[in-house]
Design a protein around this motif. Sequence first.
Motif, PDB file in Angstrom:
ATOM      1  N   PRO A 109       0.824  -1.209   0.000  1.00  9.38           N
ATOM      2  CA  PRO A 109       0.000   0.000   0.000  1.00  9.38           C
ATOM      3  C   PRO A 109       0.862   1.266   0.000  1.00  9.38           C
ATOM      4  N   MET A 110       0.334   2.285  -0.683  1.00  9.16           N
ATOM      5  CA  MET A 110       1.062   3.557  -0.746  1.00  9.16           C
ATOM      6  C   MET A 110       0.085   4.707  -0.583  1.00  9.16           C
ATOM      7  N   PRO A 111       0.569   5.838  -0.045  1.00  8.50           N
ATOM      8  CA  PRO A 111      -0.296   7.011   0.102  1.00  8.50           C
ATOM      9  C   PRO A 111      -0.550   7.663  -1.255  1.00  8.50           C
ATOM     10  N   ILE A 112      -1.510   8.545  -1.283  1.00  8.35           N
ATOM     11  CA  ILE A 112      -1.909   9.198  -2.526  1.00  8.35           C
ATOM     12  C   ILE A 112      -0.752   9.959  -3.163  1.00  8.35           C
ATOM     13  N   SER A 113       0.099  10.568  -2.364  1.00  7.58           N
ATOM     14  CA  SER A 113       1.217  11.336  -2.917  1.00  7.58           C
ATOM     15  C   SER A 113       2.179  10.440  -3.685  1.00  7.58           C
ATOM     16  N   GLN A 114       2.432   9.254  -3.176  1.00  7.01           N
ATOM     17  CA  GLN A 114       3.331   8.326  -3.847  1.00  7.01           C
ATOM     18  C   GLN A 114       2.673   7.778  -5.115  1.00  7.01           C
TER      19      GLN A 114
ATOM     20  N   SER B 195      -5.343   4.723   0.400  1.00  3.71           N
ATOM     21  CA  SER B 195      -4.223   3.813   0.223  1.00  3.71           C
ATOM     22  C   SER B 195      -4.361   3.155  -1.147  1.00  3.71           C
ATOM     23  N   TYR B 196      -3.274   3.162  -1.917  1.00  9.80           N
ATOM     24  CA  TYR B 196      -3.305   2.663  -3.290  1.00  9.80           C
ATOM     25  C   TYR B 196      -2.304   1.539  -3.471  1.00  9.80           C
ATOM     26  N   GLY B 197      -2.577   0.701  -4.462  1.00 12.62           N
ATOM     27  CA  GLY B 197      -1.672  -0.383  -4.827  1.00 12.62           C
ATOM     28  C   GLY B 197      -1.227  -0.229  -6.269  1.00 12.62           C
TER      29      GLY B 197
ATOM     30  N   SER C 276       2.826  10.435  -7.746  1.00  9.38           N
ATOM     31  CA  SER C 276       4.172  10.574  -8.285  1.00  9.38           C
ATOM     32  C   SER C 276       4.486   9.452  -9.270  1.00  9.38           C
ATOM     33  N   LEU C 277       4.164   8.236  -8.924  1.00 11.81           N
ATOM     34  CA  LEU C 277       4.428   7.088  -9.793  1.00 11.81           C
ATOM     35  C   LEU C 277       3.569   7.117 -11.057  1.00 11.81           C
ATOM     36  N   ALA C 278       2.369   7.666 -10.943  1.00  9.68           N
ATOM     37  CA  ALA C 278       1.455   7.714 -12.088  1.00  9.68           C
ATOM     38  C   ALA C 278       1.689   8.938 -12.965  1.00  9.68           C
ATOM     39  N   GLY C 279       2.452   9.888 -12.463  1.00  9.79           N
ATOM     40  CA  GLY C 279       2.714  11.092 -13.243  1.00  9.79           C
ATOM     41  C   GLY C 279       1.561  12.076 -13.229  1.00  9.79           C
ATOM     42  N   CYS C 280       0.863  12.132 -12.109  1.00  8.22           N
ATOM     43  CA  CYS C 280      -0.240  13.081 -11.989  1.00  8.22           C
ATOM     44  C   CYS C 280      -0.187  13.715 -10.601  1.00  8.22           C
ATOM     45  N   PHE C 281      -1.252  14.362 -10.207  1.00  6.86           N
ATOM     46  CA  PHE C 281      -1.302  15.043  -8.920  1.00  6.86           C
ATOM     47  C   PHE C 281      -2.400  14.432  -8.051  1.00  6.86           C
ATOM     48  N   ALA C 282      -2.246  14.565  -6.750  1.00 10.09           N
ATOM     49  CA  ALA C 282      -3.221  14.006  -5.807  1.00 10.09           C
ATOM     50  C   ALA C 282      -4.646  14.512  -6.075  1.00 10.09           C
TER      51      ALA C 282
ATOM     52  N   PRO D 228      -2.006  -1.943  -8.980  1.00  6.36           N
ATOM     53  CA  PRO D 228      -3.067  -1.909 -10.002  1.00  6.36           C
ATOM     54  C   PRO D 228      -3.683  -0.511 -10.154  1.00  6.36           C
ATOM     55  N   ASP D 229      -3.804   0.205  -9.043  1.00  9.08           N
ATOM     56  CA  ASP D 229      -4.327   1.580  -9.102  1.00  9.08           C
ATOM     57  C   ASP D 229      -3.371   2.485  -9.874  1.00  9.08           C
ATOM     58  N   VAL D 230      -2.082   2.345  -9.588  1.00  8.27           N
ATOM     59  CA  VAL D 230      -1.079   3.169 -10.273  1.00  8.27           C
ATOM     60  C   VAL D 230      -1.102   2.862 -11.768  1.00  8.27           C
ATOM     61  N   LYS D 231      -1.168   1.589 -12.126  1.00  9.49           N
ATOM     62  CA  LYS D 231      -1.214   1.207 -13.542  1.00  9.49           C
ATOM     63  C   LYS D 231      -2.442   1.805 -14.226  1.00  9.49           C
ATOM     64  N   ARG D 232      -3.565   1.794 -13.562  1.00  7.54           N
ATOM     65  CA  ARG D 232      -4.792   2.376 -14.126  1.00  7.54           C
ATOM     66  C   ARG D 232      -4.629   3.889 -14.297  1.00  7.54           C
ATOM     67  N   LEU D 233      -4.049   4.530 -13.306  1.00 11.12           N
ATOM     68  CA  LEU D 233      -3.800   5.975 -13.387  1.00 11.12           C
ATOM     69  C   LEU D 233      -2.830   6.308 -14.518  1.00 11.12           C
ATOM     70  N   GLN D 234      -1.808   5.488 -14.701  1.00  8.69           N
ATOM     71  CA  GLN D 234      -0.866   5.699 -15.803  1.00  8.69           C
ATOM     72  C   GLN D 234      -1.585   5.560 -17.146  1.00  8.69           C
ATOM     73  N   PHE D 235      -2.467   4.584 -17.243  1.00 12.81           N
ATOM     74  CA  PHE D 235      -3.245   4.394 -18.470  1.00 12.81           C
ATOM     75  C   PHE D 235      -4.099   5.631 -18.745  1.00 12.81           C
ATOM     76  N   ILE D 236      -4.779   6.124 -17.720  1.00 13.35           N
ATOM     77  CA  ILE D 236      -5.639   7.300 -17.868  1.00 13.35           C
ATOM     78  C   ILE D 236      -4.805   8.511 -18.285  1.00 13.35           C
ATOM     79  N   ARG D 237      -3.670   8.717 -17.624  1.00 12.04           N
ATOM     80  CA  ARG D 237      -2.815   9.856 -17.961  1.00 12.04           C
ATOM     81  C   ARG D 237      -2.338   9.763 -19.408  1.00 12.04           C
TER      82      ARG D 237
END
Length: 137
Positions: free
Chosen positions: A2-7, A40-42, A10-16, A44-53
Motif C-alpha cells: 500500500p502507498m499514500p496518494i502522494s506516492q 491507500s493505493y496499490g 508521483s508514480l502515475a505522473g499526476c497530482f493528488a 493496479p491503481d497506479v497502472k490504471r492511473l498511468q493508463f488514464i494519464r
Amino acid sequence: MPMPISQAASLAGCFAPTIRYYEAIGLIPNAARTDGGRRSYGWPDVKRLQFIRRARDFGMSIDQIRELLAPEADAAGGCIKARDIVQQRIDEVKERRLELARLESSLDAMARRCDVTCGPSPALPCTIFEDIADTAA
C-alpha cells in the motif's frame, strides 16, 4: 504494498487532486482506507492511473477513457470498441488540423495586408485591428 496518494500520484505522473477527482467521477475505484482514514493505493491503481494519464496525453476525453476502461472492453468486442474510439480521436485530430490550417491562412492574410497597407510607417488604425473586428462580426 500500500502507498499514500502522494506516492501513487508521483508514480502515475499526476497530482493528488487529479486522483481524488478521478475517484469522485468513478474513473478509478474508491481507494482503500487506512485505519486513520487516509487513502491507500496499490500497483493496479497506479497502472490504471498511468493508463488514464497516457490516454489524456493522446487527447482522449473522460468519456472515451471511461469506455476503454469499462469491464465489457475486456470482452470479445473490446478491440473493436477500442479501435472505434481511437478512430474517433484520429478524426478529431484531422478536423483540428484543418481548423488550424484555416487559422494560419487567416493570420497570414492579416499580416500580409498589414505589410502592404501599413508598410514601414505605422498606420492608425492598423489593418490587423480592422481585420479582427471584421471577423468578429
